[in-house]
Write a protein that holds these residues in place. Structure first.
Motif: not given
Length: 634
Positions: A127-129, A77-79, A122-123
């Motif tokens: 992540g999920g956090s 995923g992206e920052l 999440a991506n």
């Protein structure tokens, strides 16, 4: 009544979170290196970490903190622009982008009338956090002792072996005076927490007054205690903190803020928007990873290989960690052969033992619900927003100081079903594991499931293992509860006809029929407490789903089939830490069996899911893993 599917749940979440249109965002300058592309890479790194989520960034931080050890984290995923994620205002104001989650649907769920569920993971860096509801709970002591029990006595995977990492992993913030005044029966003991991490467990300054009725309701039930701290590893009813900086920014605290932002390290690199396609092996040794841009779906996209001098650490989560292992030739031989992938390490447990918490919808409306300060029939109501803004601007309190829930009930089966828990345990004790797994399951996978069933049969009889979880809201009723230790297990495997597409996710909810029996006990208990209790009579509760007419087991099971959510967005178990003869994928040092220089560090290593939201546990696993790697011991 129409089915409330996971897709409907996602739609509701999307509406609450105010998903916005795609837009361009600037990335803040960081001291650790956020690379623009493969051209900025070093020739090699000491450690290459696949996945920049809760576990990946934690391990990356700890391994690079000497300033010399070079670490690369690769994230699909992206920052993202920090303020879009960090802001702790009530859920209505969060601006979650649709590309921050993967687009994955499960296979049809046989016992749920072939429901296909959205697999919400999440991506994005963090992540999920970065996207979860910030619930900072950790389950009970028995959850962690259970992990080590599969290896015999003396395992460090136990409550005592994990507690130091819960402490080092979080910085506990003492609740303010304003917060304490709004949390009746709050208990906390700072000896269960640490104070050195940049990842915070904080407290909002506002709670809805109605929570006191729900807390009192559960506190007075037979066998229900209020533990000395939410992190004490006990069942009961309690307040727990939020993953937030409650003393400073009043922002979400997650793996990026705790383990990436503002780190002054030139030896710690992050490559976002990058998809790992496989782990490279030299014989049975992991030597690096192959990756491409995740911004294109073309299989002709340029591939790059980066070398890992010491280890590859797989932290891609319970959905993608098994997929990457299988794409690398590590997994069940029969599956890999069907996909045309050469088997390099025949490891039958990869992708099996998939677990998640199971939720069921149970709606209660209160006709005389006047216990909140401002009725929130529509969270977009300008009057409500103006009121909340006024409180926030005056003294940083009110609804905008909180995220979601901070209290609830986490109860055992002897508490929930004192008349039937022994018979439920006996029923599980006599089960033949092979009857509840796919027919072609490997003997070691069957043996592992048999061991888990024996452990869970014991857990059913214990007052120290959570089976029922229910959050208290106070502003409006929470319309579901969860089964925290389901017996059923599923799988996550590559798509044999298209291995590089998203994996095949099969929840197999209620494949073990005793889960119907346990959920029935939970539902009847939930009705007794939340509909029939004299304490709530003044608010005139009316059960709208499933409705008072549902009383027989047959009717309840029919309701479950139409209104069960197979996921609470807590996937785990697909690279289980178990002995090899029990279908394990990693050993007690989280090393992948049969491969040198490769570990898995994420929720997929949980042999049995914990009775809590997973984030705090994943952070502790990552802290323990980093310690194992640096010190060469358990």
């Amino acid at each position: 009544m129409a089915r409330l599917s996971q897709l409907a749940l996602l739609a509701n979440i999307a509406a609450l979170l105010n998903i916005a249109q795609v837009a361009a965002y600037s990335v803040p300058k960081l001291h650790a290196r956020a690379l623009d592309g493969a051209g900025a890479l070093r020739d090699s790194y000491d450690y290459v970490i696949i996945g920049g989520g809760a576990a990946g960034l934690t391990v990356g931080d700890r391994l690079s903190e000497d300033g010399k050890t070079t670490v690369l984290v690769i994230e699909n995923g992206e920052l993202a622009n920090s303020p879009d994620i960090d802001n702790v205002r009530d859920q209505v104001t969060w601006d979650v982008r649709p590309w921050w989650v993967y687009n994955i649907s499960s296979t049809p769920n046989k016992e749920l009338e072939n429901l296909q569920s959205f697999v919400l993971i999440a991506n994005v860096v963090g992540g999920g956090s970065a996207l979860n509801w910030m619930q900072c709970v950790r389950g009970t002591k028995e959850d962690y002792d259970r992990w080590g029990s599969f290896f015999g006595s003396g395992s460090s995977w136990s409550w005592e072996g994990m507690l130091p990492y819960f402490k080092v992993g979080l910085h506990f913030q003492t609740p303010s005076k304003d917060a304490v005044e709004q949390m009746p029966d709050l208990k906390y003991d700072e000896s269960y927490w640490g104070s050195t991490s940049r990842l915070y467990a904080g407290w909002p300054t506002f709670q809805w007054p109605g929570i006191k009725y729900q807390f009192q309701l559960y506190k007075e039930l037979p066998g229900v205690e209020v533990p000395e701290d939410s992190g004490a590893g006990e069942t009961g009813v309690f307040w727990y903190p939020t993953f937030m900086d409650g003393e400073g920014s009043i922002n979400r605290s997650y793996s990026r803020t705790g383990h990436w932002d503002d780190l002054n390290r030139a030896n710690y690199d992050l490559l976002a928007n990058t998809k790992v396609t496989k782990i490279t092996l030299d014989g049975k040794k992991a030597t690096g990873v192959v990756f491409r841009s995740s911004q294109t779906n073309s299989e002709d996209a340029k591939l790059t290989t980066i070398k890992a001098n010491r280890e590859v650490i797989l932290s891609a989560g319970s959905i993608h960690s098994p997929q990457i292992l299988q794409l690398s030739g590590i997994g069940p031989r029969k599956l890999l052969k069907s996909a045309g992938i050469k088997t390099k390490v025949d490891l039958p447990g990869v992708g099996q033992n998939f677990q998640d918490h199971t939720g069921i919808y149970f709606e209660v409306k209160f006709l005389n619900y006047t216990i909140r300060p401002n009725r929130r029939d529509d969270l977009q109501d300008p009057k409500f927003i103006a009121w909340a803004d006024e409180l926030w601007n005056a003294n940083r309190t009110g609804p905008w100081s909180r995220a979601h829930w901070n209290t609830g009930a986490w109860l055992s089966l002897p508490t929930i079903a004192p008349k039937t828990y022994k018979s439920l345990s006996a029923k599980v004790s006599t089960q033949n594991a092979a009857d509840y797994l796919p027919r072609d399951s490997h003997p070691t996978v069957i043996a592992g499931y048999q061991a888990r069933l024996a452990s869970l049969a014991k857990a059913i009889r214990s007052r120290d293992t959570i089976f029922y979880s229910h959050y208290f809201s106070g502003d409006e009723p929470v319309n579901y509860f969860t089964l925290e230790h389901p017996l059923s297990v599923g799988s996550v495997n590559i798509n044999v006809t298209s291995p590089h597409s998203e994996p095949v996710v099969d929840y197999r909810t209620y494949s073990n029929p005793v889960d119907f029996d346990i959920m029935l006990e939970l539902a009847r208990f939930h009705r007794r407490v939340n509909v029939e209790s004299p304490l709530l009579a003044q608010f005139q509760p009316v059960e709208t789903l499933p409705g008072a007419h549902v009383t027989t087991r047959e009717d309840w099971v029919a309701h479950m089939r139409r209104n069960t959510e197979p996921t609470a967005m807590h996937p785990s178990g697909t690279c289980a830490m178990m002995p090899l003869e029990l279908g394990g994928v990693v050993d007690e040092e989280l090393k992948v069996y049969g491969v040198e220089g490769l570990r898995v560090v994420d929720a997929s290593v949980m042999s049995v899911i914990v009775g809590a939201n997973l984030a705090q546990t994943v952070f502790a696993i990552a802290e323990k893993a980093a310690d194992i790697i640096k010190n060469g011991g358990k």
